[in-house]
Design a protein around this motif. Structure first.
Motif, PDB file in Angstrom:
ATOM      1  N   ASN A   1       0.809  -1.213   0.000  1.00 24.49           N
ATOM      2  CA  ASN A   1       0.000   0.000   0.000  1.00 24.49           C
ATOM      3  C   ASN A   1       0.845   1.267   0.000  1.00 24.49           C
ATOM      4  OD1 ASN A   1       0.809  -0.689   2.651  1.00 24.49           O
ATOM      5  ND2 ASN A   1      -0.685   0.724   3.499  1.00 24.49           N
ATOM      6  N   HIS A   2       2.164   1.127   0.101  1.00 25.47           N
ATOM      7  CA  HIS A   2       3.059   2.283   0.041  1.00 25.47           C
ATOM      8  C   HIS A   2       3.644   2.480  -1.359  1.00 25.47           C
ATOM      9  CE1 HIS A   2       3.853   2.040   4.661  1.00 25.47           C
ATOM     10  NE2 HIS A   2       2.709   2.624   4.356  1.00 25.47           N
ATOM     11  N   LEU A   3       3.117   1.756  -2.322  1.00 24.58           N
ATOM     12  CA  LEU A   3       3.664   1.839  -3.678  1.00 24.58           C
ATOM     13  C   LEU A   3       2.735   2.567  -4.649  1.00 24.58           C
ATOM     14  CD1 LEU A   3       5.181  -1.749  -4.056  1.00 24.58           C
ATOM     15  CD2 LEU A   3       6.338   0.368  -3.392  1.00 24.58           C
ATOM     16  N   GLN A   4       1.754   3.320  -4.101  1.00 26.35           N
ATOM     17  CA  GLN A   4       0.855   4.054  -4.994  1.00 26.35           C
ATOM     18  C   GLN A   4       1.614   5.025  -5.884  1.00 26.35           C
ATOM     19  OE1 GLN A   4       0.431   4.028  -1.613  1.00 26.35           O
ATOM     20  NE2 GLN A   4      -1.710   3.699  -1.052  1.00 26.35           N
ATOM     21  N   PHE A   5       2.647   5.647  -5.327  1.00 25.18           N
ATOM     22  CA  PHE A   5       3.402   6.635  -6.103  1.00 25.18           C
ATOM     23  C   PHE A   5       4.041   5.998  -7.330  1.00 25.18           C
ATOM     24  CE2 PHE A   5       6.618   4.659  -3.506  1.00 25.18           C
ATOM     25  CZ  PHE A   5       7.752   4.647  -4.300  1.00 25.18           C
ATOM     26  N   ALA A   6       4.488   4.745  -7.192  1.00 24.26           N
ATOM     27  CA  ALA A   6       5.111   4.054  -8.323  1.00 24.26           C
ATOM     28  C   ALA A   6       4.077   3.747  -9.402  1.00 24.26           C
ATOM     29  CB  ALA A   6       5.782   2.769  -7.844  1.00 24.26           C
ATOM     30  N   VAL A   7       2.887   3.324  -8.981  1.00 21.85           N
ATOM     31  CA  VAL A   7       1.812   3.049  -9.940  1.00 21.85           C
ATOM     32  C   VAL A   7       1.451   4.317 -10.700  1.00 21.85           C
ATOM     33  CG1 VAL A   7      -0.594   2.322 -10.184  1.00 21.85           C
ATOM     34  CG2 VAL A   7       0.902   1.156  -8.549  1.00 21.85           C
TER      35      VAL A   7
ATOM     36  N   LEU B   1      -5.725   0.345  -7.985  1.00 20.92           N
ATOM     37  CA  LEU B   1      -6.917   1.154  -8.235  1.00 20.92           C
ATOM     38  C   LEU B   1      -6.730   2.584  -7.734  1.00 20.92           C
ATOM     39  CD1 LEU B   1      -9.689  -1.446  -7.306  1.00 20.92           C
ATOM     40  CD2 LEU B   1      -9.135  -0.577  -9.589  1.00 20.92           C
ATOM     41  N   PHE B   2      -6.063   2.734  -6.592  1.00 23.75           N
ATOM     42  CA  PHE B   2      -5.796   4.069  -6.053  1.00 23.75           C
ATOM     43  C   PHE B   2      -4.972   4.880  -7.048  1.00 23.75           C
ATOM     44  CE2 PHE B   2      -3.207   7.147  -3.831  1.00 23.75           C
ATOM     45  CZ  PHE B   2      -4.068   7.719  -2.906  1.00 23.75           C
ATOM     46  N   GLY B   3      -3.884   4.280  -7.518  1.00 18.71           N
ATOM     47  CA  GLY B   3      -3.028   4.982  -8.461  1.00 18.71           C
ATOM     48  C   GLY B   3      -3.739   5.292  -9.764  1.00 18.71           C
ATOM     49  N   ALA B   4      -4.440   4.305 -10.305  1.00  9.73           N
ATOM     50  CA  ALA B   4      -5.155   4.510 -11.565  1.00  9.73           C
ATOM     51  C   ALA B   4      -6.248   5.558 -11.407  1.00  9.73           C
ATOM     52  CB  ALA B   4      -5.753   3.190 -12.040  1.00  9.73           C
ATOM     53  N   GLY B   5      -6.890   5.572 -10.240  1.00  8.53           N
ATOM     54  CA  GLY B   5      -7.963   6.532 -10.008  1.00  8.53           C
ATOM     55  C   GLY B   5      -7.489   7.970 -10.093  1.00  8.53           C
ATOM     56  N   PHE B   6      -6.325   8.256  -9.542  1.00  4.66           N
ATOM     57  CA  PHE B   6      -5.828   9.626  -9.581  1.00  4.66           C
ATOM     58  C   PHE B   6      -5.301  10.002 -10.964  1.00  4.66           C
ATOM     59  CE2 PHE B   6      -5.908   9.397  -4.933  1.00  4.66           C
ATOM     60  CZ  PHE B   6      -6.497  10.620  -4.671  1.00  4.66           C
TER      61      PHE B   6
END
Length: 206
Positions: free
Chosen positions: A3-9, A61-66
């Protein structure tokens, strides 16, 4: 860790889909964020199971959403995107609760529980609004990367509230690397935005 890899996505999606310009310095900062995440992870405790799969799906999904939100903000107002995002999320949550037979439990919540619902909901709305305003005017890669400093902010707030937690030296090192990397990403993002901005024309003198 997942969950700490959103920035990479976000970075991996924003570069090809949004044509965001990620400079070498920003890539260096993102690598620092990854290093901070790895340093703060107990590799021996990592297990792949159903829970980990859900966390991975949430991260993607978090990364794609933004990234999608940043694309929509090119044509739509911030309030429109925010209302659509919150409405869709709420509808999915209600549908999931109904499908799992847990929707009826809402009627049995106590006043204290409702207060937690309202406060956490208000925080979520504020977070969403602040993030959407930020990515409207800045690179989504930079904005989401800044969120990696959240553990350090939490630690400071706990200290201020008198509920100090004494992290292990390795965790403090990971936090230090993460905060430094966030500062690098911010600086690189600001420079990239300035370089992309059209030059200002001076008014003619008479």
């Amino acid at each position: 860790m997942l969950n700490h890899l959103q920035f990479a996505v976000v970075a991996l999606l924003a570069v090809p889909l949004l044509r965001e310009r990620v400079t070498p310095v920003m890539w260096l900062g993102l690598a620092g964020l990854l290093a901070g995440a790895l340093l703060g992870t107990d590799a021996g405790a990592l297990r792949w199971n159903g829970g980990a799969a859900l966390v991975l799906a949430s991260t993607l999904l978090f990364g794609a959403g933004f990234v999608v939100a940043r694309h929509l903000l090119r044509e739509l107002s911030t309030s429109t995107v925010m209302v659509a995002k919150m409405t869709a999320g709420s509808a999915l949550l209600v549908a999931y609760s109904a499908a799992t037979g847990r929707l009826g439990a809402v009627a049995h919540l106590s006043g204290r529980q409702w207060s937690f619902v309202l406060v956490s909901g208000a925080i979520l709305v504020a977070f969403t609004a602040a993030t959407l305003v930020a990515i409207r005017y800045a690179q989504v890669t930079s904005v989401v990367a800044i969120g990696m400093a959240a553990p350090a902010v939490t630690l400071v707030l706990q200290e201020a509230a008198g509920r100090a937690v004494r992290p292990a030296p390795a965790d403090l090192g990971a936090l230090a690397v993460t905060v430094l990397a966030v500062l690098v990403v911010i600086a690189a993002g600001v420079r990239a935005e300035q370089a992309a901005a059209p030059p200002r024309r001076l008014a003619p003198t008479t």
